[in-house]
Scaffold this motif. Structure first.
Motif, PDB file in Angstrom:
ATOM      1  N   TYR A   5      35.468  36.887  44.610  1.00 11.59           N
ATOM      2  CA  TYR A   5      34.283  36.173  44.122  1.00 11.59           C
ATOM      3  C   TYR A   5      34.540  35.652  42.713  1.00 11.59           C
ATOM      4  O   TYR A   5      35.442  36.108  42.006  1.00 11.59           O
ATOM      5  CB  TYR A   5      33.026  37.052  44.171  1.00 11.59           C
ATOM      6  CG  TYR A   5      33.063  38.329  43.361  1.00 11.59           C
ATOM      7  CD1 TYR A   5      32.754  38.327  42.002  1.00 11.59           C
ATOM      8  CD2 TYR A   5      33.375  39.548  43.957  1.00 11.59           C
ATOM      9  CE1 TYR A   5      32.759  39.505  41.250  1.00 11.59           C
ATOM     10  CE2 TYR A   5      33.384  40.726  43.220  1.00 11.59           C
ATOM     11  CZ  TYR A   5      33.075  40.695  41.868  1.00 11.59           C
ATOM     12  OH  TYR A   5      33.085  41.855  41.135  1.00 11.59           O
ATOM     13  N   GLY A   6      33.735  34.670  42.314  1.00 11.49           N
ATOM     14  CA  GLY A   6      33.946  33.973  41.060  1.00 11.49           C
ATOM     15  C   GLY A   6      33.046  34.452  39.941  1.00 11.49           C
ATOM     16  O   GLY A   6      32.309  35.435  40.073  1.00 11.49           O
ATOM     17  N   PRO A   7      33.055  33.728  38.826  1.00 10.24           N
ATOM     18  CA  PRO A   7      32.310  34.162  37.638  1.00 10.24           C
ATOM     19  C   PRO A   7      30.796  34.164  37.818  1.00 10.24           C
ATOM     20  O   PRO A   7      30.096  34.988  37.229  1.00 10.24           O
ATOM     21  CB  PRO A   7      32.734  33.150  36.573  1.00 10.24           C
ATOM     22  CG  PRO A   7      33.244  31.968  37.328  1.00 10.24           C
ATOM     23  CD  PRO A   7      33.839  32.506  38.579  1.00 10.24           C
ATOM     24  N   LEU A   8      30.277  33.255  38.640  1.00  9.32           N
ATOM     25  CA  LEU A   8      28.828  33.219  38.841  1.00  9.32           C
ATOM     26  C   LEU A   8      28.354  34.492  39.551  1.00  9.32           C
ATOM     27  O   LEU A   8      27.366  35.115  39.150  1.00  9.32           O
ATOM     28  CB  LEU A   8      28.441  31.980  39.655  1.00  9.32           C
ATOM     29  CG  LEU A   8      26.946  31.766  39.876  1.00  9.32           C
ATOM     30  CD1 LEU A   8      26.215  31.607  38.555  1.00  9.32           C
ATOM     31  CD2 LEU A   8      26.713  30.540  40.753  1.00  9.32           C
ATOM     32  N   THR A   9      29.077  34.889  40.592  1.00  9.92           N
ATOM     33  CA  THR A   9      28.737  36.134  41.294  1.00  9.92           C
ATOM     34  C   THR A   9      28.932  37.333  40.383  1.00  9.92           C
ATOM     35  O   THR A   9      28.134  38.290  40.421  1.00  9.92           O
ATOM     36  CB  THR A   9      29.602  36.282  42.559  1.00  9.92           C
ATOM     37  OG1 THR A   9      29.411  35.141  43.401  1.00  9.92           O
ATOM     38  CG2 THR A   9      29.242  37.535  43.332  1.00  9.92           C
TER      39      THR A   9
END
Length: 355
Positions: A191-195
């Protein structure tokens, strides 16, 4: 379709009532390692057939019963339809007939089951990056934000997402172990930074034990939240579903350079052909880019070009060839008015004599 190494049927299988035989088959599936979801799918198909033919002896069932069941369901609809469209019926009956064929093969009964042809795949729906941003902006709480971020950045199926437990999340590596998968095979998604930001906020506001569900909502609860988000974001709610966000993740992943085999693993596809459907979306991107570059029209004045000027040869009447030219002797009349390059052999000889 997955093949299972099933234990043999009971010796008296042909004499059993079909309802009893179905339960024996489902037990064999579970014993062979089929997931609970797979067993439920077979159960739905076989019980639908049982409802149509009645609980008769297996030996009394013939091809005409199967053909009648298929025709009835395709023409009148299913007992528990997943959708009202003809495409949805054909899709369901495609799998139902496959499951029924497996059942009869296991029993060793020679009953022909015509498999309903699978309808062509519908066009892949995906949201644009701008629409995803609108969903994020329309979030009314941290859970809304986490749902959108998680589905968009991981490509998880909705049931996989609601099945995640806190202990499945490794925040130091930004990865999630997915256990409740479609085919029963665990996989790792990233998963990325937003998650990451949404997760930190969520677990700070809602502390949970390692064994607790991460989201703490059901499939229907997740579905309803997405529909509500769509309405607040000004997007057609019919276009915002958990699987559409999965499509959006896959499309964006390919656009941003993730190779197809890696995307296959992230999505949990057994067959890369399933993952290849997202290439059609990229083909649309290529077509749109080509049209922007070369889709102009040629101005009316520039095409077609004007025809080249025509210069007709002057007409010389035949009798002119026999008229003496002024200042030339009569024997030169045969060649003096002829077109260049058309002087005959005799004319050249006479011209030489005059010279």
């Amino acid at each position: 379709m997955t093949k299972f190494d099933l234990p043999p049927p009971p010796p008296n299988a042909r004499d059993m009532r079909i309802g009893e035989a179905i339960e024996a088959f489902l037990a064999a599936l579970a014993a062979a390692g089929a997931s609970a979801k797979t067993v439920r799918a077979y159960r739905a198909a076989l019980r639908d057939f049982l409802e149509f033919v009645g609980n008769r002896a297996v030996r009394e069932i013939g091809a005409s019963d199967v053909a009648g069941w298929v025709y009835d369901r395709l023409s009148k609809g299913l007992r528990r339809p997943r959708g009202d469209s003809g495409r949805a019926r054909r899709m369901t009956m495609h799998y139902y007939t496959l499951f029924l064929r497996s059942f009869f093969q296991w029993l060793g009964v020679d009953v022909k089951v015509p498999v309903v042809r699978k309808p062509r795949r519908a066009r892949i729906e995906a949201l644009s990056p701008e629409e995803v941003e609108r969903l994020i902006s329309a979030s009314r709480d941290v859970l809304d934000l986490l749902i959108v971020a998680l589905l968009f950045e991981t490509g998880l199926r909705a049931r996989e997402a609601v099945g995640i437990r806190v202990k499945d999340v490794d925040m130091s590596r930004r990865e999630i172990r997915v256990r409740d998968t479609k085919y029963g095979e665990e996989r790792i998604v990233l998963y990325g930074p937003l998650t990451e930001q949404a997760l930190s906020l969520w677990l700070t506001l809602k502390p949970r034990r390692p064994s607790d569900p991460l989201l703490g909502i059901s499939y229907s609860g997740l579905y309803k939240r997405l529909k509500s988000l769509a309405r607040r974001a000004g997007i057609d709610p019919e276009r915002v579903r958990p699987h559409v966000l999965r499509h959006t993740f896959a499309t964006e992943a390919l656009r941003r350079g993730i190779p197809l085999p890696m995307l296959q693993r992230l999505l949990g596809h057994r067959d890369i052909k399933v993952t290849q459907v997202y290439l059609h979306v990229l083909n649309d991107d290529i077509r749109a880019a080509y049209q922007r570059a070369f889709g102009y029209t040629i101005p009316q004045a520039a095409w077609p070009p004007p025809p080249p000027p025509q210069y007709p040869q002057p007409y010389i009447p035949p009798q002119a060839y026999m008229q003496p030219a002024p200042g030339l002797p009569g024997n030169a009349a045969a060649w003096s008015l002829r077109a260049p390059g058309r002087m005959g052999e005799r004319g050249r000889e006479e011209a030489g004599e005059q010279a």
